[in-house]
Write an enzyme that holds these catalytic residues in place. Structure first.
Site, PDB file in Angstrom:
ATOM      1  N   SER A 140      78.490 -31.758  22.986  1.00  0.00           N
ATOM      2  CA  SER A 140      79.664 -32.121  23.782  1.00  0.00           C
ATOM      3  C   SER A 140      79.185 -32.795  25.053  1.00  0.00           C
ATOM      4  CB  SER A 140      80.468 -30.862  24.139  1.00  0.00           C
ATOM      5  OG  SER A 140      81.405 -31.131  25.175  1.00  0.00           O
ATOM      6  N   TYR A 153      81.651 -21.868  26.174  1.00  0.00           N
ATOM      7  CA  TYR A 153      81.639 -23.162  25.492  1.00  0.00           C
ATOM      8  C   TYR A 153      80.562 -24.079  26.068  1.00  0.00           C
ATOM      9  CZ  TYR A 153      83.138 -27.742  23.825  1.00  0.00           C
ATOM     10  OH  TYR A 153      83.165 -28.990  23.259  1.00  0.00           O
ATOM     11  N   LYS A 157      76.980 -25.458  24.322  1.00  0.00           N
ATOM     12  CA  LYS A 157      76.699 -26.867  24.055  1.00  0.00           C
ATOM     13  C   LYS A 157      75.390 -27.305  24.711  1.00  0.00           C
ATOM     14  CE  LYS A 157      80.153 -27.652  21.363  1.00  0.00           C
ATOM     15  NZ  LYS A 157      79.928 -27.973  19.934  1.00  0.00           N
TER      16      LYS A 157
END
Length: 280
Positions: A140, A153, A157
């Site tokens: 990401s 999150y 990533k």
């Protein structure tokens, strides 16, 4: 064994995953599509079959090693080969780092990080045996910075980028021709805002405030890129140009430089505005 190249895509039923599948089919490949959402997977399979694609759909929970090993076994049983593996499944959950439960953190890491690990363990041995192939890992653009209320999150990533780097170095050290690409996409139209609906019961229940979910959906609808267009660009740079690191927005590469500069100066890198503030 089929004469066609064969590609496997996890998180394939929607968003960038389905974009990758469509782009791979356009390249003449047979595709194996994997997703935890059985209904969406069936819908994607029907759509692909109607378009004449050679497709195998396998419902897969990437948090479970045995599920990904089954995906690999069924791929090789059906096609006898694998050439491209897109480890794309991902989830997100918003909340302050100290308020999210350990189960919340584990769910995000089990999908985003261990989903990649399980994919590597299940498919790389076959690529090594073949002596060629490509692993495309979706990270990401948040791996270039940090975001408030998204610690699991964002950190997952960052980890995925490091896993991809280490994997490529490992493959080079053993003399393998298998390539790795890591993709750092920006916002894309997808069902990420509703990923929690498919959270396995093992991790317990979680409730996402509707106003936050609505803001996330609105942000992706308003600013998200077209999945197929992004996938075409990603695969061109991964498979044709053989790039390792792929940004879908040049501005994200610049953000990485700014982030590293702040850290090297001993400072705290600046924040990117949260979704709830970006969409009213």
């Amino acid at each position: 064994m089929t004469d066609r190249e064969v590609a496997v895509v996890t998180g394939a039923a929607s968003g960038l995953g389905f974009g990758l599948v469509s782009s791979l089919v356009a390249r003449g490949m047979s595709v194996v599509i994997a997703d935890i959402d059985g209904d969406a997977l069936t819908s994607a399979e029907k759509r692909l079959l109607a378009e004449g694609a050679d497709v195998l759909a396998v419902r897969t929970d990437v948090t479970k090693s045995e599920s990904v090993l089954e995906l690999s076994a069924r791929t090789l049983e059906r096609f006898g080969r694998v050439d491209v593996v897109c480890l794309n499944a991902g989830v997100s959950l918003r909340g302050r780092a100290w308020e999210l439960s350990v189960a919340d953190w584990r769910w995000v890491y089990d999908v985003n990080v261990f989903g990649v690990v399980h994919g590597i363990q299940a498919f790389v041995p076959a690529l090594l045996e073949a002596g060629a192939g490509h692993v495309v890992i979706t990270a990401s653009n948040s791996a270039t910075t940090t975001l408030p209320s998204l610690a699991p999150y964002v950190s997952s990533k960052h980890a995925v980028v490091a896993v991809a780097e280490s994997l490529q170095h490992d493959l080079r050290e053993v003399g393998s021709g298998v390539d790795v690409s890591v993709v750092l996409p920006g916002a894309i139209r997808s069902g990420m805002a509703d990923a929690v609906r498919h959270r396995p019961a093992d991790y317990g229940s979680v409730s996402v405030p509707e106003d936050l979910a609505r803001a996330s959906r609105a942000y992706l609808d308003r600013f998200g890129a077209d999945p197929r267009a992004m996938a075409d660009d990603v695969l061109r740079r991964a498979l044709d140009e053989r790039r390792f690191c792929i940004f879908t927005d040049p501005a994200d590469a610049a953000m990485l430089v700014d982030h590293a500069g702040a850290l090297s100066d001993g400072g705290l890198p600046p924040l990117v505005a949260p979704v709830s503030q970006e969409v009213k």
